[in-house]
Design a protein around this motif. Structure first.
Motif, PDB file in Angstrom:
ATOM      1  N   ARG A 112      -3.162  -0.418  -3.410  1.00  0.00           N
ATOM      2  CA  ARG A 112      -2.821  -0.013  -4.733  1.00  0.00           C
ATOM      3  C   ARG A 112      -1.846  -1.054  -5.435  1.00  0.00           C
ATOM      4  NH1 ARG A 112      -3.238   6.278  -5.562  1.00  0.00           N
ATOM      5  NH2 ARG A 112      -4.973   6.825  -4.089  1.00  0.00           N
ATOM      6  N   ILE A 113      -0.850  -1.560  -4.598  1.00  0.00           N
ATOM      7  CA  ILE A 113       0.006  -2.420  -5.140  1.00  0.00           C
ATOM      8  C   ILE A 113      -0.650  -3.879  -5.664  1.00  0.00           C
ATOM      9  CG2 ILE A 113       1.928  -4.062  -4.857  1.00  0.00           C
ATOM     10  CD1 ILE A 113       3.087  -1.689  -3.019  1.00  0.00           C
ATOM     11  N   GLN A 114      -1.668  -4.175  -4.763  1.00  0.00           N
ATOM     12  CA  GLN A 114      -2.295  -5.559  -5.180  1.00  0.00           C
ATOM     13  C   GLN A 114      -3.333  -5.459  -6.362  1.00  0.00           C
ATOM     14  OE1 GLN A 114      -4.216  -5.783  -1.248  1.00  0.00           O
ATOM     15  NE2 GLN A 114      -2.825  -7.522  -0.722  1.00  0.00           N
ATOM     16  N   ILE A 115      -3.964  -3.901  -6.584  1.00  0.00           N
ATOM     17  CA  ILE A 115      -4.920  -4.021  -7.637  1.00  0.00           C
ATOM     18  C   ILE A 115      -4.382  -3.275  -8.935  1.00  0.00           C
ATOM     19  CG2 ILE A 115      -6.769  -3.721  -6.018  1.00  0.00           C
ATOM     20  CD1 ILE A 115      -7.007  -0.759  -6.397  1.00  0.00           C
ATOM     21  N   SER A 116      -3.214  -2.711  -9.025  1.00  0.00           N
ATOM     22  CA  SER A 116      -2.622  -2.232 -10.037  1.00  0.00           C
ATOM     23  C   SER A 116      -1.199  -2.738 -10.277  1.00  0.00           C
ATOM     24  CB  SER A 116      -2.388  -0.762  -9.713  1.00  0.00           C
ATOM     25  OG  SER A 116      -1.692  -0.082 -10.920  1.00  0.00           O
ATOM     26  N   GLY A 122       8.520   3.100  -4.012  1.00  0.00           N
ATOM     27  CA  GLY A 122       8.114   3.868  -5.437  1.00  0.00           C
ATOM     28  C   GLY A 122       6.744   3.954  -5.343  1.00  0.00           C
ATOM     29  N   SER A 123       5.820   3.099  -4.937  1.00  0.00           N
ATOM     30  CA  SER A 123       4.227   3.323  -4.799  1.00  0.00           C
ATOM     31  C   SER A 123       3.862   4.619  -3.897  1.00  0.00           C
ATOM     32  CB  SER A 123       3.530   2.134  -4.637  1.00  0.00           C
ATOM     33  OG  SER A 123       3.683   1.253  -5.550  1.00  0.00           O
ATOM     34  N   THR A 124       4.494   4.606  -2.927  1.00  0.00           N
ATOM     35  CA  THR A 124       4.225   5.762  -1.763  1.00  0.00           C
ATOM     36  C   THR A 124       4.790   6.992  -2.433  1.00  0.00           C
ATOM     37  OG1 THR A 124       4.755   4.321   0.009  1.00  0.00           O
ATOM     38  CG2 THR A 124       4.966   6.430   0.162  1.00  0.00           C
ATOM     39  N   LYS A 125       5.890   7.321  -2.945  1.00  0.00           N
ATOM     40  CA  LYS A 125       6.403   8.248  -3.807  1.00  0.00           C
ATOM     41  C   LYS A 125       5.455   8.731  -4.853  1.00  0.00           C
ATOM     42  CE  LYS A 125      11.238   7.565  -3.175  1.00  0.00           C
ATOM     43  NZ  LYS A 125      12.642   6.960  -3.541  1.00  0.00           N
ATOM     44  N   LYS A 126       4.917   7.725  -5.948  1.00  0.00           N
ATOM     45  CA  LYS A 126       3.971   8.178  -6.883  1.00  0.00           C
ATOM     46  C   LYS A 126       2.712   8.773  -6.476  1.00  0.00           C
ATOM     47  CE  LYS A 126       1.735   6.093 -10.921  1.00  0.00           C
ATOM     48  NZ  LYS A 126       2.317   6.953 -11.860  1.00  0.00           N
ATOM     49  N   ILE A 127       2.269   7.981  -5.078  1.00  0.00           N
ATOM     50  CA  ILE A 127       0.875   8.577  -4.617  1.00  0.00           C
ATOM     51  C   ILE A 127       1.029  10.150  -4.180  1.00  0.00           C
ATOM     52  CG2 ILE A 127      -0.578   8.313  -2.707  1.00  0.00           C
ATOM     53  CD1 ILE A 127      -0.084   5.329  -3.149  1.00  0.00           C
ATOM     54  N   ILE A 128       2.279  10.280  -3.460  1.00  0.00           N
ATOM     55  CA  ILE A 128       2.507  11.534  -2.827  1.00  0.00           C
ATOM     56  C   ILE A 128       2.750  12.724  -4.023  1.00  0.00           C
ATOM     57  CG2 ILE A 128       4.013  12.954  -1.358  1.00  0.00           C
ATOM     58  CD1 ILE A 128       4.308  10.586   0.363  1.00  0.00           C
ATOM     59  N   ALA A 129       3.380  12.298  -5.186  1.00  0.00           N
ATOM     60  CA  ALA A 129       3.818  13.176  -6.052  1.00  0.00           C
ATOM     61  C   ALA A 129       2.431  13.552  -6.857  1.00  0.00           C
ATOM     62  CB  ALA A 129       5.013  12.676  -6.808  1.00  0.00           C
ATOM     63  N   GLY A 130       1.659  12.371  -6.927  1.00  0.00           N
ATOM     64  CA  GLY A 130       0.520  12.783  -8.045  1.00  0.00           C
ATOM     65  C   GLY A 130      -0.569  13.337  -7.075  1.00  0.00           C
ATOM     66  N   GLU A 131      -0.743  12.968  -5.900  1.00  0.00           N
ATOM     67  CA  GLU A 131      -2.082  13.243  -5.354  1.00  0.00           C
ATOM     68  C   GLU A 131      -1.945  13.947  -3.821  1.00  0.00           C
ATOM     69  OE1 GLU A 131      -4.878   9.947  -4.956  1.00  0.00           O
ATOM     70  OE2 GLU A 131      -3.304   8.817  -6.227  1.00  0.00           O
ATOM     71  N   GLY A 132      -0.904  14.272  -3.453  1.00  0.00           N
ATOM     72  CA  GLY A 132      -0.470  14.829  -2.249  1.00  0.00           C
ATOM     73  C   GLY A 132      -0.389  13.822  -1.205  1.00  0.00           C
TER      74      GLY A 132
END
Length: 109
Positions: A20-24, A34-44
């Protein structure tokens, strides 16, 4: 193959975040934590294992074949006597086993 599947189960969440970091650029700006937190918060939490089935298939087929074909490839390349077997023959046998494993595992990657 079983050990590779277990390893992929633990490593896959890191790979999901990395991808996800590579493509976005949005995830890229957040970094790994931060990406890990965002994924967990938004998608579980389960979102960290999206696509793990394909990774399991790839690792189980690739690793099993690569390791299982090494001995037959050594015989095919004439690596039967440790005293006379050259590095080049062993390298060729390992390359053949790895190549065949890659052919089988690549469709799942």
């Amino acid at each position: 193959g079983g050990a590779a599947v277990i390893t992929v189960t633990f490593i896959h969440p890191i790979d999901v975040v990395k991808t996800r970091i590579q493509i976005s650029s949005e995830y890229g700006a957040l970094g790994m934590a931060g990406s890990t937190k965002k994924i967990i918060a938004g998608e579980g939490v389960a979102a960290l294992w999206k696509g793990v089935n394909a990774a399991w298939l790839r690792e189980s087929s690739y690793t099993s074949l690569r390791l299982g074909l090494y001995e037959p490839c050594k015989v095919a390349f004439g690596c039967t006597d440790p005293e006379t077997t050259t590095f080049l023959k062993k390298f060729a046998a390992g390359s053949a086993a790895g190549g065949l494993g890659s052919l089988a595992g690549n469709p799942f990657d």
